[in-house]
Design a protein around this motif. Structure first.
Motif, short mmCIF file in Angstrom:
data_model
loop_
_atom_site.label_atom_id
_atom_site.label_comp_id
_atom_site.label_asym_id
_atom_site.label_seq_id
_atom_site.Cartn_x
_atom_site.Cartn_y
_atom_site.Cartn_z
N ILE A 144 63.93 30.30 84.46
CA ILE A 144 63.40 29.80 83.19
C ILE A 144 64.43 28.87 82.58
O ILE A 144 65.63 29.02 82.84
CB ILE A 144 63.03 30.98 82.26
N VAL A 145 63.94 27.92 81.82
CA VAL A 145 64.83 26.90 81.26
C VAL A 145 65.74 27.55 80.20
O VAL A 145 65.38 28.52 79.56
CB VAL A 145 63.97 25.75 80.69
N ASP A 146 66.93 27.02 80.07
CA ASP A 146 67.89 27.60 79.13
C ASP A 146 67.82 26.83 77.81
O ASP A 146 68.66 26.00 77.51
CB ASP A 146 69.29 27.53 79.73
N ASP A 147 66.77 27.08 77.06
CA ASP A 147 66.59 26.41 75.77
C ASP A 147 66.26 27.49 74.75
O ASP A 147 65.15 27.99 74.69
CB ASP A 147 65.46 25.38 75.88
N ARG A 148 67.24 27.86 73.98
CA ARG A 148 67.09 29.04 73.13
C ARG A 148 66.11 28.84 71.98
O ARG A 148 65.74 29.79 71.30
CB ARG A 148 68.45 29.47 72.58
N LYS A 149 65.71 27.59 71.72
CA LYS A 149 64.74 27.36 70.67
C LYS A 149 63.32 27.72 71.14
O LYS A 149 62.41 27.86 70.35
CB LYS A 149 64.76 25.89 70.21
N VAL A 150 63.15 27.82 72.44
CA VAL A 150 61.82 28.04 73.00
C VAL A 150 61.73 29.33 73.80
O VAL A 150 60.73 30.03 73.78
CB VAL A 150 61.43 26.84 73.90
N VAL A 151 62.83 29.64 74.49
CA VAL A 151 62.80 30.74 75.45
C VAL A 151 63.54 31.93 74.86
O VAL A 151 64.61 31.78 74.27
CB VAL A 151 63.45 30.28 76.77
N GLU A 170 70.25 41.46 77.51
CA GLU A 170 71.58 42.04 77.34
C GLU A 170 72.38 41.29 76.28
O GLU A 170 73.29 41.85 75.67
CB GLU A 170 72.34 42.04 78.67
N GLU A 171 72.00 40.02 76.00
CA GLU A 171 72.75 39.27 74.99
C GLU A 171 72.49 39.79 73.58
O GLU A 171 73.28 39.55 72.68
CB GLU A 171 72.36 37.79 75.05
N LEU A 172 71.36 40.48 73.40
CA LEU A 172 71.00 40.88 72.05
C LEU A 172 72.00 41.88 71.48
O LEU A 172 72.15 41.99 70.27
CB LEU A 172 69.59 41.49 72.04
N GLN A 173 72.67 42.62 72.34
CA GLN A 173 73.64 43.60 71.86
C GLN A 173 74.93 42.94 71.37
O GLN A 173 75.62 43.50 70.55
CB GLN A 173 74.00 44.59 72.97
N THR A 174 75.22 41.77 71.92
CA THR A 174 76.54 41.21 71.65
C THR A 174 76.51 39.93 70.82
O THR A 174 77.50 39.60 70.19
CB THR A 174 77.25 40.90 72.98
N SER A 175 75.41 39.21 70.84
CA SER A 175 75.41 37.90 70.20
C SER A 175 74.46 37.88 69.01
O SER A 175 73.26 38.10 69.14
CB SER A 175 75.00 36.83 71.22
N MET A 176 75.00 37.61 67.85
CA MET A 176 74.19 37.49 66.64
C MET A 176 73.22 36.31 66.77
O MET A 176 72.06 36.39 66.39
CB MET A 176 75.13 37.27 65.45
N GLU A 177 73.75 35.21 67.32
CA GLU A 177 72.96 34.00 67.49
C GLU A 177 71.69 34.30 68.33
O GLU A 177 70.58 33.93 67.98
CB GLU A 177 73.81 32.96 68.23
N LEU A 206 70.29 37.17 68.78
CA LEU A 206 69.41 38.07 68.05
C LEU A 206 68.53 37.28 67.07
O LEU A 206 67.33 37.52 66.95
CB LEU A 206 70.25 39.10 67.30
N ILE A 207 69.15 36.31 66.41
CA ILE A 207 68.39 35.49 65.45
C ILE A 207 67.31 34.70 66.19
O ILE A 207 66.16 34.64 65.77
CB ILE A 207 69.34 34.55 64.68
N HIS A 208 67.70 34.08 67.30
CA HIS A 208 66.72 33.31 68.07
C HIS A 208 65.57 34.19 68.53
O HIS A 208 64.41 33.81 68.45
CB HIS A 208 67.40 32.66 69.28
N HIS A 209 65.92 35.36 69.01
CA HIS A 209 64.90 36.29 69.48
C HIS A 209 63.94 36.63 68.34
O HIS A 209 62.71 36.56 68.48
CB HIS A 209 65.58 37.55 70.01
N PHE A 210 64.51 36.95 67.20
CA PHE A 210 63.72 37.33 66.04
C PHE A 210 62.80 36.18 65.61
O PHE A 210 61.61 36.36 65.33
CB PHE A 210 64.66 37.72 64.90
N LYS A 211 63.36 34.97 65.59
CA LYS A 211 62.58 33.82 65.14
C LYS A 211 61.41 33.54 66.09
O LYS A 211 60.29 33.24 65.65
CB LYS A 211 63.48 32.58 65.08
#
Lengths: 176, 427
Positions: free
Chosen positions: B321-328, B333-340, B342-347
């Motif tokens: 999958i493409v590495d574009d955090r605004k879309v994907v 595993e990143e959700l535990q360590t990265s605030m950024e 987590l925000i992207h996921h939530f949005k």
């Protein structure tokens, strides 16, 4: 081309906006002179409330990103206004190498009749009936303009933006 | 053995001039002279009839056993997919798309995802593109298998149904292995695939494509030279080249009418220009040719799947999958360590990603023909307009042309040969 109002290229697709009154002329030119022998699809779109903020989750401003609104990601701005309420897009295809496609588009207001292209492409029959049924585009010159997907006695045109989702009464519930 | 008497029009296929009824192309009106004879019986065929592949209603006028008038009525499974999708965010809409067609779900999924990606301008990793192609072709086999089984069943060849469903079952197991679901997989995600391809899929899939040609040989042995099958399909349901084009037919129906047209070859999407396959085209435009085209397409699809496997087996460890955090969605595993993250996921989950303003039309070659998706975006997280151009919808418009002057018994085989799925017709 007869009746051509504007020609735009976007996302690698050609859109030809034509005068609704000259739609049939434009289409027969495309079919007979330029070889677009297949009518693939007819799609009406309702743009009611298109530029009103908040309609589709809008939080931007016409200028784009608003730094005072922290939810904006920078993509948002109000969309460019459309000339009239409804667009009807005719997707044409030429069966030759490269598969050239063109989108013929007309703009109409509520109740403004649209000439039928059924004489040029018989496949327009159901597409145009669907446009009438779902969006309430009155097609002029169609020999059998009845509802296609909804019941014959249905009121309203479900794909219009002012037609509520889940707003129809539910039968067999409550005091029955 | 006594030969079956055909109505005269069937012995001499009408190939000069159009057979499309006038003035309404989709309604065959009864000839007034026939109506005068007082011998016309109107029959309601459907909407609940096992041979209509869903809920299709045909109003048929019969003179004796011959169909002299027909009017197809649709809309019985209209569920408002397009209206519903306008209310959902883009990525939730992907769940709706496969449910439009229960046989070619991955084609629907694919066209919707491709259209969103066109608006977003995303470049997809090659591994995802190869896998999309592989699954689209497996799905083509799946759809044709169900068609073949039911079409033969309608003409009394019950054993065909069991054989094709045996192969279909193995296919559904493959889909389950990849996506966790047997049907409506929702495995294609904006930007690539929802998850990495599981281990063990390649050998299982390889086994399947090696087995498939033998199975197709068996089908052919059962049907191709079967006298009953030939008698009931040859020279029936005629659609000539010009009529097929005028009626907007695509896919196997068009190719069986002698038009060499396949979007995979003539307007390549995904990596279809990098694989080797042939497009079967047959000239007669009858039910038998439609059957032959679909059989040959299954063989070719198996051939394409094998080529996709060759590529994919060498792509272990590549991104799916493409590495574009605004879309994907970010990796779990990143959700535990990265605030950024987590925000992207939530949005993305709550609001959805935003898609630039514009309108696009994307078409793919589904098992039934040109499946198109027209999208309008206002720049927000939800589509403004979604329209699916269903090949089955156009195919049913040809009903009145193809069933003229046939026996009512053949009507089932002919309408079946158009291969429509009512879910996609009514949406």
């Amino acid at each position: 081309m007869p009746g051509l109002v504007s020609e735009t290229e976007a996302f690698g697709e050609t859109t030809l906006v034509v005068d609704p009154a000259r739609l049939v002329d434009a289409c027969s030119h495309l079919r007979d002179e330029l070889g677009f022998e297949m009518l693939i699809d007819v799609t009406p779109t309702d743009y009611l409330g298109w530029t009103a903020p908040g309609v589709s989750g809008y939080i931007g401003t016409p200028q784009g990103r608003n730094l005072n609104r922290p939810m904006t990601q920078g993509l948002q701005s109000l969309p460019a206004p459309k000339p009239k309420r409804f667009s009807v897009s005719y997707h044409l295809l030429a069966l030759r190498s490269g598969a050239p496609r063109v989108r013929v588009q007309i703009w109409v207001d509520d109740g403004e009749p649209v000439p039928s292209v059924i004489e040029l492409w018989p496949s327009a029959d159901w597409f145009e009936r669907e446009a009438w049924d779902m969006m309430g585009i009155p097609i002029e010159g169609h020999p059998n303009l009845q509802r296609l997907l909804m019941d014959e006695d249905w009121e309203g045109h479900p794909l219009r933006k002012d037609y509520p989702l889940g707003g129809e009464p539910v039968r067999f519930s409550g005091g029955e | 053995m006594a030969t079956v008497q055909r109505p005269p029009a069937q012995r001499d296929p009408i190939y000069d001039g159009s057979r499309i009824p006038k003035p309404i192309p989709t309604v065959l009106e009864v000839d007034p002279a026939v109506r005068e004879s007082g011998d016309v019986l109107t029959v309601n065929f459907g909407p609940n009839h096992p041979s209509t592949h869903g809920v299709l209603r045909l109003e048929i006028d019969l003179s004796g056993e011959i169909v002299v008038g027909i009017n197809a009525k649709i809309g019985y499974v209209h569920t408002g997919f397009e209206k519903n999708m306008e209310q959902k965010s883009w990525w939730k809409g992907i769940t709706y798309a496969p449910r439009i067609d229960y046989l070619a779900y991955q084609a629907n999924e694919l066209v919707f995802v491709l259209a969103i990606e066109k608006l977003l301008g995303l470049d997809i990793p090659p591994k995802a593109t190869w896998m999309r192609m592989l699954l689209s072709e497996l799905n083509r086999i799946h759809s044709h298998l169900v068609w073949l089984g039911t079409a033969a069943l309608e003409l009394g060849a019950i054993s065909m149904f069991w054989y094709t469903f045996r192969e279909r079952e193995a296919l559904l197991d493959l889909f389950e292995l990849v996506a966790g679901y047997r049907m409506h997989t929702r495995y294609f995600q904006t930007g690539g695939l929802a998850e990495d391809i599981p281990r063990g899929f390649y050998p299982e899939c390889r086994k399947y494509v090696e087995w498939l040609p033998k199975a197709i040989d068996d089908y052919d042995a059962l049907l191709a030279k079967n006298e009953i099958w030939e008698e009931r399909t040859r020279n029936l349901g005629l659609l000539n080249r010009a009529d097929a084009v005028a009626l907007g037919q695509t896919g196997p129906v068009l190719r069986a009418s002698g038009v060499a047209w396949d979007l995979r070859r003539d307007d390549p999407y995904l990596f279809y220009d990098r694989v080797d396959f042939t497009v079967p085209v047959l000239p007669h435009g009858d039910t038998y040719d439609r059957y032959r085209v679909r059989i040959e397409e299954m063989r070719q699809a198996g051939h394409i799947v094998a080529q996709c496997l060759n590529r994919l087996e060498r792509m272990d460890g590549e991104p799916w999958i493409v590495d574009d955090r605004k879309v994907v969605l970010p990796p779990r595993e990143e959700l535990q360590t990265s605030m950024e993250s987590l925000i992207h996921h939530f949005k993305i989950v709550t609001e959805g990603y935003r898609v630039p303003e514009g309108e696009v039309y994307v078409a793919v070659e589904s098992p039934r023909g040109e499946l198109g998706c027209y999208l309008v975006s206002d720049g927000g997280p939800r589509p403004w307009r979604v329209k699916f151009r269903a090949p089955g919808f156009a195919a049913l418009e040809a009903t009145a042309t193809v069933v003229q002057n046939t026996y009512i018994a053949d009507l089932i085989a002919i309408v079946g040969s158009l291969d429509t799925v009512m879910g996609e017709v009514d949406r």
